[in-house]
Each structure stands twice: as structure tokens, then as C-alpha cells.
Design an enzyme around this catalytic site. Structure first.
Site, PDB file in Angstrom:
ATOM      1  N   CYS A 174      24.171  18.834  31.131  1.00 35.37           N
ATOM      2  CA  CYS A 174      25.157  18.881  32.213  1.00 35.37           C
ATOM      3  C   CYS A 174      25.872  20.231  32.189  1.00 35.37           C
ATOM      4  O   CYS A 174      26.401  20.633  31.148  1.00 35.37           O
ATOM      5  CB  CYS A 174      26.173  17.754  32.059  1.00 35.37           C
ATOM      6  SG  CYS A 174      27.502  17.811  33.291  1.00 35.37           S
ATOM      7  N   CYS A 205      34.577  19.346  31.523  1.00 36.74           N
ATOM      8  CA  CYS A 205      34.735  17.893  31.539  1.00 36.74           C
ATOM      9  C   CYS A 205      34.831  17.352  30.116  1.00 36.74           C
ATOM     10  O   CYS A 205      34.071  17.758  29.233  1.00 36.74           O
ATOM     11  CB  CYS A 205      33.546  17.259  32.262  1.00 36.74           C
ATOM     12  SG  CYS A 205      33.494  15.462  32.157  1.00 36.74           S
ATOM     13  N   GLN A 258      29.996  -4.946  30.222  1.00 35.21           N
ATOM     14  CA  GLN A 258      29.436  -3.830  29.462  1.00 35.21           C
ATOM     15  C   GLN A 258      28.891  -2.765  30.412  1.00 35.21           C
ATOM     16  O   GLN A 258      28.232  -3.085  31.400  1.00 35.21           O
ATOM     17  CB  GLN A 258      28.327  -4.318  28.538  1.00 35.21           C
ATOM     18  CG  GLN A 258      28.808  -5.186  27.385  1.00 35.21           C
ATOM     19  CD  GLN A 258      29.571  -4.393  26.330  1.00 35.21           C
ATOM     20  OE1 GLN A 258      29.502  -3.166  26.273  1.00 35.21           O
ATOM     21  NE2 GLN A 258      30.285  -5.102  25.482  1.00 35.21           N
ATOM     22  N   GLU A 281      40.238 -16.474  26.674  1.00 36.31           N
ATOM     23  CA  GLU A 281      40.350 -15.225  27.440  1.00 36.31           C
ATOM     24  C   GLU A 281      41.663 -15.222  28.220  1.00 36.31           C
ATOM     25  O   GLU A 281      42.021 -16.229  28.849  1.00 36.31           O
ATOM     26  CB  GLU A 281      39.169 -15.083  28.401  1.00 36.31           C
ATOM     27  CG  GLU A 281      39.242 -13.908  29.354  1.00 36.31           C
ATOM     28  CD  GLU A 281      39.431 -12.580  28.641  1.00 36.31           C
ATOM     29  OE1 GLU A 281      40.326 -11.821  29.062  1.00 36.31           O
ATOM     30  OE2 GLU A 281      38.696 -12.306  27.660  1.00 36.31           O
ATOM     31  N   ASP A 286      35.287 -10.491  19.875  1.00 31.99           N
ATOM     32  CA  ASP A 286      35.051  -9.260  20.640  1.00 31.99           C
ATOM     33  C   ASP A 286      36.394  -8.717  21.119  1.00 31.99           C
ATOM     34  O   ASP A 286      36.698  -8.749  22.315  1.00 31.99           O
ATOM     35  CB  ASP A 286      34.105  -9.563  21.816  1.00 31.99           C
ATOM     36  CG  ASP A 286      33.667  -8.311  22.548  1.00 31.99           C
ATOM     37  OD1 ASP A 286      33.967  -7.195  22.084  1.00 31.99           O
ATOM     38  OD2 ASP A 286      33.015  -8.441  23.602  1.00 31.99           O
ATOM     39  N   CYS A 311      33.990  -1.983  19.495  1.00 26.30           N
ATOM     40  CA  CYS A 311      33.733  -0.711  20.161  1.00 26.30           C
ATOM     41  C   CYS A 311      34.455   0.441  19.476  1.00 26.30           C
ATOM     42  O   CYS A 311      34.304   1.589  19.901  1.00 26.30           O
ATOM     43  CB  CYS A 311      34.137  -0.783  21.633  1.00 26.30           C
ATOM     44  SG  CYS A 311      35.884  -1.127  21.906  1.00 26.30           S
TER      45      CYS A 311
END
Length: 386
Positions: free
Chosen positions: A74, A82, A220, A273, A317, A344
Site C-alpha cells: 500500500c 496511514c 468478526q 450478552e 470471549d 483479541c
């Protein structure tokens, strides 16, 4: 030590956050966090931030290049451009080695697990064109682009190379957005890519099922991630017919959808949740599975009374900040035989693994995935057992 605008450095190991660690001055030297470099390189670095205990810098000239260095695909990647991609200057294999080293370092330093084996696996599709959700920033002139690293300055671009091809084809960067602060896009796995206006619904497919959920609801961003992660969780937990399972921070119920057939009609799966969008999507998509119950609440609060053991297996999660001590201790008190922790952020994972270990638990296995190629981010799935 006298600080200069530019300094010559020999670059050391990668660290969590998309940079390598170097030192300048008399030993032990002041720490410098260097972006756009690779371990072992000798570089000229430009100082971008000065802090009492450390410096931040960008490698602007490469004096001795690593054999893993490549030309970024890129033209907007690099110093003062960026900030979305940290690792475009490294081969895909080197990127995965970088991420594995970071996960190992976090487990060593924060979880007290030196030399834990970590290998980062590639997902199908290659390092470009994978991101199915992109949020563009808009500058004062109405041009859509992406932000510089640690900045609110917008870099105008022609297209984002890691964005899904259907997002790259949307009319976003080639037209003005005079009244917008940002432009959000999504390329769902079922249906056309769109620029998100109001909370329009999109359709996603995974584990042989289909979800209809608001475009801004969590899903995701890598197309291969949902099926890859659910397969890994099932393989690690090995849920059995008749067992009870919890899907904590369950979102739209992706992992619950995989767990339900495994525990069967005599088993039970509870999704917890807090986001109403995820709750509604889970209830609609999984309505044909009577063994699934959806609890609309924060995990932290529901574990204090409304949800208690016994439970056999748990999928955890949590958000990027991790589960924390209170949630971890509540899970342990419920007496599961195994927890699959989907993470993550390797630092948050390592902190929580330390809490599990202090309670007598064991990190039995860890799988890591390059679900965010060209960036420093990595997804881990850890199996924890008593």
C-alpha cells in the site's frame, strides 16, 4: 542524554503494540519504541514523542535491512502516513513470527509462563482484501480517508488494500462527504457491501446458519474467522451430549450455535450478552434450538447471582480489556471442567491466565491466528483447565 530529531538505532525484539524495542544512550539506555522497523535492523529513526521514561520513533531510513523486509503493498503505509497497518513492510511469514513472539513475551512477563509454545496460523484468503468492516474518517474538506497513527489527522487515500474487495469498490473515497464525520462500510458474508446509513440489517453466515443483525453489531471482521474460531473452540472443549455450557460475552450467539448440536437436546447452553443488538440477533437466529437460553445482562453482574454453577464448559470471549479478576473467580467457582478463552489482546489474555494460574488452573493449550494480517493484532484461543 541529549535528544535529537533523528537517531541511529539497532532494533531489538517486537513488543505489543506494533513496534520494536531499541535503546539509545549509555547502557542500559533509554527505551525507544520504533515503528516501521524489523528486529535486527539498523535504522535512522525520527523521534515522534518524548516521555519521561521512553521515546517513540519511526524508522525513516533503513541502513541494514532485515531479509524479512518487503516493499509495502500500500502506498499509504509507512511513517507519517496511514496508521491502520503496522506490518506491511514484513513478509506474511515474518508477520506471524512477530505476533508469536509478542504472545510468548506477554505470557512470560504477565502470566509467568516462560517459553510457552506459540505458533500463529494464517487464515485462508491471503494478507490483503480481508477486512469486511471499515470505518473511514472524514477531514475538514469532506474527504474520506484513514487516520495517522496516534493522531486525529486524516490521510486521504484512493482505497484501503486490506479492505474486502467489495468495500474497495464502494463509492467512498472518490466523492465528498461534506456533512459526515465518518463513513462506515460493511461487506457481509450474505448480501451486498453497503455504506451504513441508519441501523440497517445485514446477513452473515457461519457454522451452517444465517444471522440477521444490525450492520453496526459485532461480527468478526475476517471472513474465515467465525468458522475457524468455532471449530477451534469445539476441538479444545470437546463438549459432550447432555453437558451444560456458558457462552459469556456471547454476542449474536456464534459460539452457542456451535455448542448446541454438541451438547444435544438434553444439554443446555446459556448466552450472556449485554448489547441489545446481539441479544435480538441471537434470539432470532437460534430460535430453533430450544437448549439455548439468552440472558440479556452484563457478565459481571449476572455471575454475581443470576447465573451460577454447576457448568461443564465455558466459552469466554471478553472485550479487549479482558475478563478481569471478578469474572475469572466467578467462573472458577462455578466448577467447569474447561474454559475456552477467545482473546483479541494478548496482554489481557496473559493477565487473566495469571489469575487462573494463581487459582490452581493450567493453560493446557493455546492456538493463535493471524486474523488481522498487516496489523499487529492477533487472535488467541486458550484452553484452561483445573
Amino acid at each position: 542524554m541529549m535528544l535529537l530529531d533523528q537517531i541511529e538505532l539497532t532494533v531489538g525484539a517486537p513488543a505489543h503494540g506494533g513496534h520494536c524495542v531499541a535503546r539509545v544512550g549509555e547502557p542500559p539506555g533509554r527505551v525507544v519504541f520504533v515503528r516501521h522497523a524489523l528486529p535486527g535492523e539498523r535504522v535512522i529513526a525520527e523521534i515522534t514523542e518524548v516521555h519521561p521514561g521512553y521515546l517513540r520513533a519511526d524508522a525513516v531510513t533503513i541502513l541494514d535491512a532485515s531479509p524479512d523486509r518487503v516493499e509495502p503493498p500500500c502506498p499509504f503505509a509507512g511513517p507519517d502516513r496511514c496508521g491502520g497497518c503496522d506490518l506491511q513492510h514484513a513478509t506474511p511469514a515474518a508477520q506471524r513470527q512477530w505476533k508469536a513472539a509478542v504472545v510468548r513475551e506477554q505470557l512470560t512477563r504477565l502470566a509467568g509462563l516462560p517459553d510457552f509454545p506459540v505458533q500463529v496460523e494464517a487464515l485462508p484468503g491471503g494478507p490483503l482484501g480481508w477486512r469486511t468492516r471499515v470505518r473511514y474518517a472524514v477531514d475538514a474538506a469532506g474527504r474520506a480517508g484513514l487516520l495517522k497513527h496516534r493522531s486525529h489527522e486524516v490521510v486521504a487515500i484512493d482505497r484501503c488494500r486490506i479492505a474486502h474487495p467489495h468495500i474497495q469498490a464502494l463509492p467512498v473515497t472518490d466523492r465528498p462527504w461534506p456533512s459526515a464525520a465518518s463513513v462506515e462500510t460493511v461487506a457481509p458474508s450474505a448480501g451486498e457491501a453497503i455504506v451504513i446509513g441508519n441501523e440497517v440489517p445485514v446477513r452473515e453466515r457461519a457454522v451452517g446458519r444465517e444471522w440477521t443483525l444490525p450492520a453496526r453489531a459485532f461480527w468478526q471482521v475476517h471472513p474465515a474467522a467465525p468458522d475457524t474460531f468455532t471449530s477451534a473452540v469445539l476441538d479444545l472443549l470437546k463438549p459432550r451430549p447432555g453437558e451444560t455450557a456458558w457462552d459469556l460475552y456471547g454476542g449474536a450467539g456464534l459460539f452457542a450455535a456451535a455448542l448446541a448440536p454438541a451438547v444435544g437436546p438434553t444439554g443446555r447452553v446459556t448466552i450472556v450478552e449485554a448489547d441489545p443488538r446481539g441479544v435480538a440477533a441471537a434470539r432470532t437466529a437460534l430460535a430453533d434450538l430450544p437448549q439455548i437460553r439468552v440472558v440479556p445482562a452484563k457478565v459481571e453482574s449476572v455471575l454475581r447471582g443470576r447465573l451460577s454453577g454447576p457448568v461443564d464448559v465455558i466459552v469466554l470471549d471478553p472485550p479487549r480489556t479482558g475478563a478481569g479478576r471478578a469474572v475469572t473467580h466467578a467462573m472458577i467457582a462455578a466448577g467447569p471442567r474447561a474454559v475456552a478463552y477467545v482473546a483479541c489482546d494478548p496482554a489481557a489474555l496473559a493477565r487473566d491466565v495469571r489469575t487462573f494460574r494463581d487459582a490452581g488452573w493450567h493453560l493446557a493449550e493455546l492456538r493463535a491466528y493471524d486474523a488481522f494480517p498487516m496489523t499487529h493484532h492477533v487472535e488467541c484461543i486458550a484452553l484452561l483447565t483445573p
